[in-house]
Motif scaffolding. Structure first.
Motif, mmCIF file in Angstrom:
data_model
loop_
_atom_site.group_PDB
_atom_site.id
_atom_site.type_symbol
_atom_site.label_atom_id
_atom_site.label_comp_id
_atom_site.label_asym_id
_atom_site.label_seq_id
_atom_site.Cartn_x
_atom_site.Cartn_y
_atom_site.Cartn_z
ATOM 1 N N UNK A 121 0.851 -1.205 0.000
ATOM 2 C CA UNK A 121 0.000 0.000 0.000
ATOM 3 C C UNK A 121 0.882 1.249 0.000
ATOM 4 N N UNK A 122 1.870 1.253 0.905
ATOM 5 C CA UNK A 122 2.750 2.418 1.035
ATOM 6 C C UNK A 122 3.531 2.686 -0.246
ATOM 7 N N UNK A 123 3.853 1.628 -1.002
ATOM 8 C CA UNK A 123 4.648 1.803 -2.220
ATOM 9 C C UNK A 123 3.775 2.095 -3.442
ATOM 10 N N UNK A 124 2.460 2.194 -3.222
ATOM 11 C CA UNK A 124 1.604 2.697 -4.292
ATOM 12 C C UNK A 124 0.872 1.668 -5.116
ATOM 13 N N UNK A 125 0.662 0.480 -4.553
ATOM 14 C CA UNK A 125 -0.087 -0.538 -5.288
ATOM 15 C C UNK A 125 -1.559 -0.511 -4.892
ATOM 16 N N UNK A 126 -2.421 -0.774 -5.862
ATOM 17 C CA UNK A 126 -3.856 -0.857 -5.593
ATOM 18 C C UNK A 126 -4.188 -2.247 -5.059
ATOM 19 N N UNK A 127 -5.121 -2.350 -4.119
ATOM 20 C CA UNK A 127 -5.467 -3.675 -3.596
ATOM 21 C C UNK A 127 -5.969 -4.628 -4.673
ATOM 22 N N UNK A 128 -6.730 -4.142 -5.646
ATOM 23 C CA UNK A 128 -7.204 -5.026 -6.717
ATOM 24 C C UNK A 128 -6.045 -5.584 -7.532
ATOM 25 N N UNK A 129 -5.004 -4.766 -7.727
ATOM 26 C CA UNK A 129 -3.827 -5.230 -8.476
ATOM 27 C C UNK A 129 -3.070 -6.276 -7.675
ATOM 28 N N UNK A 130 -2.883 -6.029 -6.376
ATOM 29 C CA UNK A 130 -2.168 -6.997 -5.549
ATOM 30 C C UNK A 130 -2.954 -8.304 -5.448
ATOM 31 N N UNK A 131 -4.269 -8.217 -5.266
ATOM 32 C CA UNK A 131 -5.096 -9.430 -5.219
ATOM 33 C C UNK A 131 -4.980 -10.224 -6.516
ATOM 34 N N UNK A 132 -5.060 -9.522 -7.636
ATOM 35 C CA UNK A 132 -4.948 -10.172 -8.940
ATOM 36 C C UNK A 132 -3.586 -10.837 -9.081
ATOM 37 N N UNK A 133 -2.541 -10.142 -8.626
ATOM 38 C CA UNK A 133 -1.199 -10.723 -8.721
ATOM 39 C C UNK A 133 -1.077 -11.953 -7.819
ATOM 40 N N UNK A 134 -1.557 -11.838 -6.576
ATOM 41 C CA UNK A 134 -1.424 -12.942 -5.636
ATOM 42 C C UNK A 134 -2.225 -14.167 -6.057
ATOM 43 N N UNK A 135 -3.419 -13.954 -6.623
ATOM 44 C CA UNK A 135 -4.227 -15.107 -7.012
ATOM 45 C C UNK A 135 -3.530 -15.913 -8.109
ATOM 46 N N UNK A 136 -2.792 -15.215 -8.985
ATOM 47 C CA UNK A 136 -2.079 -15.897 -10.069
ATOM 48 C C UNK A 136 -0.731 -16.475 -9.613
ATOM 49 N N UNK A 137 -0.357 -16.187 -8.388
ATOM 50 C CA UNK A 137 0.921 -16.662 -7.866
ATOM 51 C C UNK A 137 0.723 -18.073 -7.297
ATOM 52 N N UNK A 138 0.380 -19.004 -8.201
ATOM 53 C CA UNK A 138 0.152 -20.378 -7.777
ATOM 54 C C UNK A 138 -1.188 -20.934 -8.211
ATOM 55 N N UNK A 139 -2.015 -20.126 -8.855
ATOM 56 C CA UNK A 139 -3.319 -20.576 -9.344
ATOM 57 C C UNK A 139 -3.495 -20.037 -10.757
ATOM 58 N N UNK A 140 -4.208 -20.788 -11.584
ATOM 59 C CA UNK A 140 -4.421 -20.308 -12.953
ATOM 60 C C UNK A 140 -5.786 -20.728 -13.463
ATOM 61 N N UNK A 141 -6.245 -19.993 -14.467
ATOM 62 C CA UNK A 141 -7.477 -20.323 -15.189
ATOM 63 C C UNK A 141 -7.165 -20.100 -16.663
ATOM 64 N N UNK A 142 -6.714 -21.159 -17.331
ATOM 65 C CA UNK A 142 -6.266 -21.014 -18.713
ATOM 66 C C UNK A 142 -5.072 -20.089 -18.773
ATOM 67 N N UNK A 143 -5.055 -19.237 -19.794
ATOM 68 C CA UNK A 143 -3.965 -18.275 -19.959
ATOM 69 C C UNK A 143 -4.331 -16.881 -19.471
ATOM 70 N N UNK A 144 -5.481 -16.759 -18.834
ATOM 71 C CA UNK A 144 -5.942 -15.435 -18.404
ATOM 72 C C UNK A 144 -5.029 -14.881 -17.315
ATOM 73 N N UNK A 145 -4.664 -13.612 -17.458
ATOM 74 C CA UNK A 145 -3.787 -12.952 -16.493
ATOM 75 C C UNK A 145 -4.532 -11.938 -15.630
#
Length: 475
Positions: A254-278
């Motif tokens: 948060x302090x470094x300027x990331x949006x929670x939706x962006x971090x959530x999206x990044x974390x969900x893909x860090x070990x989980x996938x649904x096809x090639x969707x990013x």
């Protein structure tokens, strides 16, 4: 059956990235199944648990938008319940008191290691048996769970498949300490039972705890939840993620300027996938999430990819959403937006150029604050004598313009180019430096429209004064 998951952090520090991903997975599975998500604070480590850490966990969960349906429950407020269950196991001879001192156990462990035996607690060891036989009621003791000696514990991990651990590999773990406080592995089981937890999503570092806990569930007559153990997160260099890799606390992102939706999206893909969707909206994450699609392999954190995602969310999210999360950074960098254009309009114009909200604040300051000097490199290159005539003509036209719109200002710039027979760069760049103070910005006509007529006029005059002074000093 209603699916019920839980996130159960220990409040001995901030909410770290690994914990945040576990919380996200647990939350998403509950939402995907139409179930409930429980937040439980496992604060039985009285020496290391702090209220500051509790606050940091709650703040991190709230910032990420991981709302809980029940809780937060605190284990320290449930000691009576745990002790009731310990006494139940004692009464059923599924647990027993052990009076062996720590010093005696250390001595036996040293002997086992010297004999190249696996160090383990053995209630039938002659020295332990002698101490227990000689003990009197009231002597200091721990309570140990009587782990089965035969057979195996088998469970179907939703990520790793079938896992089997022989009971012979497990000793009789302590479930109540000498001071009367219950231990982690026991409290977890009682909590999961009482709270109706059906699925436990947690890190792979808990795999060794799971068979021990399953034996306790069964001894209590409690239903055994379904387990899913997530692989660890590695740093960019392949080592386990730690402080030396940079931001590992959720609120540091948060302090470094990331949006929670962006971090959530990044974390969900860090070990989980649904096809090639990013890129996934919150609704898409919930719709597609499943435990079976989580990888059993460790994932490497990639800051460049997180920056790419954050830039995507800054430029494509509702400006109101970006503005809401930008407020903290505006306050932190002491930038007031009261004297200037609507922040949502500025975000729409400048947002696509920024990877973080910190960068965004840096790049919008000139919309709200006047500057005392121009960026040295940009001024040296573009505020020269050759720019004097184009700027003077642009100033006269801007002072007279009645259509203060991006289109109207674009027309003004085009007229200057036509009348002086110069290319767009001969006026566009000097204007950009004059109006913004530097050499980088979105389209200068759109920038001027938002900066406002009075400020634009004042800054062009300041640029002309700069050129005049520069020429005077050159003589």
């Amino acid at each position: 059956m209603t699916v019920k998951t839980r996130f159960a952090p220990s409040p001995t520090g901030y909410l770290h990235v690994g914990g945040a991903r576990t919380a996200l997975y647990s939350w998403l599975f509950a939402k995907n199944q139409g179930g409930e998500f429980v937040l439980r604070i496992e604060d039985t480590d009285l020496e290391r648990s702090t209220q500051a850490a509790v606050d940091a966990i709650l703040e991190g969960m709230t910032w990420m938008g991981l709302d809980w349906d029940e809780g937060p429950y605190y284990q320290t407020k449930r000691f009576d319940r745990y002790n009731e269950m310990v006494d139940k196991l004692l009464a059923e001879d599924k647990a027993y008191k052990c009076y062996a001192s720590k010093e005696l156990l250390d001595e036996i462990r040293a002997e086992q290691e010297a004999n190249k035996e696996m160090p383990r607690y053995d209630a039938n060891h002659p020295k332990i048996k002698a101490v227990n036989d000689a003990a009197k009621d009231g002597d200091p003791c721990v309570v140990r769970f009587r782990n089965p000696k035969q057979g195996s514990v088998v469970f179907d991990d939703q990520i790793r498949g079938r896992i089997e651990i022989s009971n012979s590999q497990m000793d009789d773990l302590i479930i109540r300490r000498t001071d009367g406080s219950p231990t982690y592995n026991f409290c977890v089981v009682v909590d999961d039972w009482d709270m109706g937890i059906t699925h436990v999503v947690r890190g792979e570092d808990h795999i060794n705890n799971t068979p021990r806990q399953i034996n306790i569930y069964e001894a209590l007559g409690a239903p055994v939840p379904v387990f899913a153990h997530c692989a660890m997160i590695l740093g960019d260099d392949g080592a386990k993620l730690s402080k030396r890799h940079g931001a590992v606390s959720v609120m540091q992102y948060r302090d470094e300027g990331y949006l929670p939706n962006a971090l959530n999206n990044y974390l969900v893909r860090l070990g989980w996938s649904h096809g090639d969707q990013e890129v996934f909206s919150r609704e898409e994450m919930i719709e597609h999430f499943s435990l079976s699609a989580i990888s059993k392999s460790a994932s490497a954190f990639n800051t460049d990819k997180l920056n790419w995602l954050n830039n995507h969310y800054i430029k494509t999210s509702d400006p109101e959403y970006v503005a809401k999360h930008l407020e903290w950074h505006l306050d932190n960098q002491k930038l007031s937006t009261e004297n200037g254009p609507a922040i949502t309009e500025v975000i729409k114009l400048v947002g696509e150029r920024c990877n973080t909200l910190v960068e965004l604040v840096e790049q919008i300051r000139y919309f709200y604050e006047d500057f005392a000097e121009f960026e040295a490199g940009a001024a040296k290159k573009h505020l020269r004598g050759v720019a004097k005539e184009p700027l003077e003509l642009a100033l006269s036209k801007i002072e007279a313009v009645s259509d203060w719109s991006t289109e109207g200002l674009h027309t003004v710039i085009a007229q200057v180019c036509e009348e002086l027979e110069i290319g767009m760069g001969k006026i566009g760049m000097p204007l950009r430096v004059a109006v913004t103070g530097g050499g980088q910005s979105p389209s200068v006509d759109a920038v001027m429209q938002l900066v406002g007529k009075d400020r634009v006029i004042s800054r062009i005059k300041m640029a002309l004064d700069f050129i005049a002074e520069r020429e005077a000093n050159a003589q």
